[in-house]
Design an enzyme around this catalytic site. Structure first.
Site, mmCIF file in Angstrom:
data_model
loop_
_atom_site.group_PDB
_atom_site.id
_atom_site.type_symbol
_atom_site.label_atom_id
_atom_site.label_comp_id
_atom_site.label_asym_id
_atom_site.label_seq_id
_atom_site.Cartn_x
_atom_site.Cartn_y
_atom_site.Cartn_z
ATOM 1 N N GLU A 68 -3.847 18.124 0.104
ATOM 2 C CA GLU A 68 -5.030 17.162 0.542
ATOM 3 C C GLU A 68 -5.258 17.130 2.028
ATOM 4 O O GLU A 68 -4.231 17.514 2.643
ATOM 5 C CB GLU A 68 -5.032 15.840 0.021
ATOM 6 N N ASN A 109 -7.911 11.041 -1.994
ATOM 7 C CA ASN A 109 -9.164 10.321 -1.677
ATOM 8 C C ASN A 109 -9.877 10.842 -0.396
ATOM 9 O O ASN A 109 -11.228 10.451 -0.322
ATOM 10 C CB ASN A 109 -8.557 9.046 -0.842
ATOM 11 N N GLU A 127 -9.781 9.507 -8.613
ATOM 12 C CA GLU A 127 -9.594 8.024 -8.657
ATOM 13 C C GLU A 127 -10.636 7.089 -8.461
ATOM 14 O O GLU A 127 -10.824 6.088 -7.666
ATOM 15 C CB GLU A 127 -8.488 7.688 -7.604
ATOM 16 N N TYR A 177 2.904 7.007 -8.996
ATOM 17 C CA TYR A 177 3.867 7.152 -7.989
ATOM 18 C C TYR A 177 5.146 6.232 -8.384
ATOM 19 O O TYR A 177 4.980 5.140 -8.780
ATOM 20 C CB TYR A 177 3.388 6.885 -6.656
ATOM 21 N N GLU A 204 -1.500 14.012 -10.172
ATOM 22 C CA GLU A 204 -0.605 13.457 -9.057
ATOM 23 C C GLU A 204 0.504 12.456 -9.483
ATOM 24 O O GLU A 204 0.290 11.849 -10.281
ATOM 25 C CB GLU A 204 -1.647 12.376 -8.273
ATOM 26 N N GLN A 250 2.619 15.530 -2.623
ATOM 27 C CA GLN A 250 1.970 16.788 -2.536
ATOM 28 C C GLN A 250 2.965 17.790 -2.165
ATOM 29 O O GLN A 250 4.183 17.946 -2.592
ATOM 30 C CB GLN A 250 0.972 16.470 -1.272
#
Length: 502
Positions: A28, A73, A174, A245, A293, A350
């Site tokens: 990202e 995001n 998201e 996460y 993710e 990531q």
């Protein structure tokens, strides 16, 4: 129950033929993932395009099959057109998701170039926050249409005669989250995702699309979000996303090591919701999942609160991973393999610097974090068929999770190489765990190697000064006797037992 763990593996009891994209990752425009991570013009190891060759070497060793990009995001406020064309004409933009400045010196074409060198495919996320249907079709036209239209001819003008042929696309990111730029409720998102999916596939019918599921199982709207979104999109998309996460905020390692059981519950619940909509619609299509993710993320939370806004590529989300984090990542990888019939794609989030297996210094070194190793082992040796693991193991309870088996394990059969690989974590923090594996359907076996990742200090990390403090060795003690494998798994260890069949 005895203190010995036992596993039976049969080559006819197949979970799935594993989609290699299960070992994907994510980059990202966040922190130093791009600028100072994969891209740093002027670095001693940079090539003529500014791509860091030392980072590329570490990534190539992982055999990453697909990488999700450019967010995250970030993507919900991103105009992809800012990142194409002459670099001296690209604008600096305020990036609101992470409160930085985005210089747009690295964009779609650079990422495609970089991906080809890295040996990976692209999973592109479109902006469904501040953009919509028109930009959705235009970016597919720019990337994938051969020629003879405005956007495809613009790509050619930018120096790319051949289409990029990006085959996997995420319909936003998201969108259930109030933190998201352009946050939508489930009906609003379901409608825009459906209409965007239609035009994208009209431009290129060969692409596959991922709809946004919940951004976590703790969301108040979960799993109703999934049901409503799929009500609108089911026949137009190919995957539904999951994000999760895991952290050890309480410094309770025993519970932390059991978090993969929560991941499995999440997968089962989302699968059930997909199947409910399948039944409701009388559809013949079984929807697959993209766990795009997942990782351990908690170390950097406090540091990130102190970052001054409106910098270019400040250090953000730079978790320094420990030995215990590597064990959790190993358990999470096994959980994904156990559900690989449904989870066809996944992205470790990531890849570089930002909650990542690879760390760099600007102008300096690059090195592998502890979590690099289970990820690498799974990606290299976890290709083939995931086999049902019939396991008997002693178990333990914590205050929040019960019936956690000390043994977390699965076997992968690579018929082409005539190999079986057993991935195993011993969650016991004080004792080694005897393991007996019955490969009754495979004939005689020979141990190729028994890799072990362990460290007497569960908080041990790899740093620029000590890049090899935590790394695997191949001195494991697995032995074969006909079609049986015996090993003693050292306490708190990640194990890879590779078996040759003959």
């Amino acid at each position: 129950m005895s203190n010995t763990a036992k596993m039976i593996v049969d080559k006819d009891f197949i979970i799935s033929t594993i989609d290699n994209r299960l070992y994907g990752s994510f980059i990202e425009h966040l922190g130093r993932a791009v600028y100072g991570g994969i891209y740093e013009p002027g670095h001693p190891q940079a090539d003529e395009q500014g791509f860091r060759k030392d980072v590329l070497s570490l990534i190539q060793a992982l055999r990453v099959p697909i990488i999700r990009y450019p967010g995250g995001n970030f993507v919900s406020g991103y105009d992809w057109k800012d990142g194409i064309g002459p670099k001296d004409q690209r604008p600096d933009r305020l990036e609101l998701a992470w409160r930085t400045v985005e210089p747009n010196q690295f964009g779609l074409n650079e990422f495609v170039d970089w991906s080809r060198i890295a040996g990976t495919d692209v999973m592109w996320a479109i902006n469904l926050g501040t953009q919509g249907i028109d930009d959705a079709r235009n970016i597919v036209e720019y990337a994938n249409h051969r020629s003879g239209s405005y956007w495809s001819d613009l790509r050619i003008q930018h120096g790319y005669t051949n289409p990029h042929s990006i085959k996997t696309w995420c319909l936003g990111n998201e969108m259930d989250g109030p933190w998201q730029i352009g946050h939508k409720n489930a009906v609003e998102y379901g409608r825009i995702a459906c209409e965007s999916a239609k035009v994208m596939k009209w431009v290129d019918p060969t692409i596959e699309l991922v709809a946004c599921g919940s951004s976590g199982s703790g969301m108040a709207t979960y799993p109703e979000w999934e049901a409503i979104v799929l009500d609108h999109t089911y026949e137009h998309v190919d995957y539904l996303s999951l994000h999760s996460y895991y952290g050890n905020h309480e410094n309770d390692t025993a519970t932390f090591l059991g978090r993969s059981l929560e991941m499995e519950d999440f997968i089962r619940s989302v699968s059930a919701t997909c199947d409910y909509i399948k039944s409701k619609k009388r559809s013949k299509k079984k929807l697959s999942l993209s766990f795009d993710e997942w990782n351990v993320w908690f170390h950097s939370n406090e540091a990130d609160k102190k970052i001054e806004p409106w910098q270019i590529a400040p250090p953000q989300l730079e978790d320094v991973y420990t030995m215990e984090d590597a064990l959790v990542v190993g358990c999470l990888l096994i959980a994904l393999l156990k559900h690989s019939d449904r989870v066809r794609m996944a992205c470790l989030a990531q890849l570089v610097n930002v909650i990542a297996p690879i760390m760099t210094e600007n102008g300096g070194a690059a090195w592998a974090q502890t979590i690099y190793y289970p990820y690498m082992h799974a990606s290299i040796y976890g290709r083939g068929q995931a086999l049902v693991p019939l396991i008997q193991s002693p178990k333990y309870d914590t205050n929040t999770i019960t019936d956690i088996p000390y043994l977390e394990s699965i076997a992968v059969y690579n018929e082409e190489a005539s190999e079986v690989t057993i991935f195993a974590v011993n969650r016991d923090l004080t004792n080694s765990l005897p393991l007996e594996v019955d490969l009754r359907s495979f004939g005689n076996c020979t141990i190729l190697e028994h890799l072990v990742l362990e460290n007497s200090d569960l908080k041990a990390t790899n740093t620029s000064a000590q890049p090899n403090r935590v790394q695997p060795h191949n001195s494991g003690n697995a032995k074969s006797d006909g079609n049986r494998i015996n090993a003693s798994l050292s306490k708190a260890s990640w194990n890879v037992i590779r078996v040759s069949l003959h």
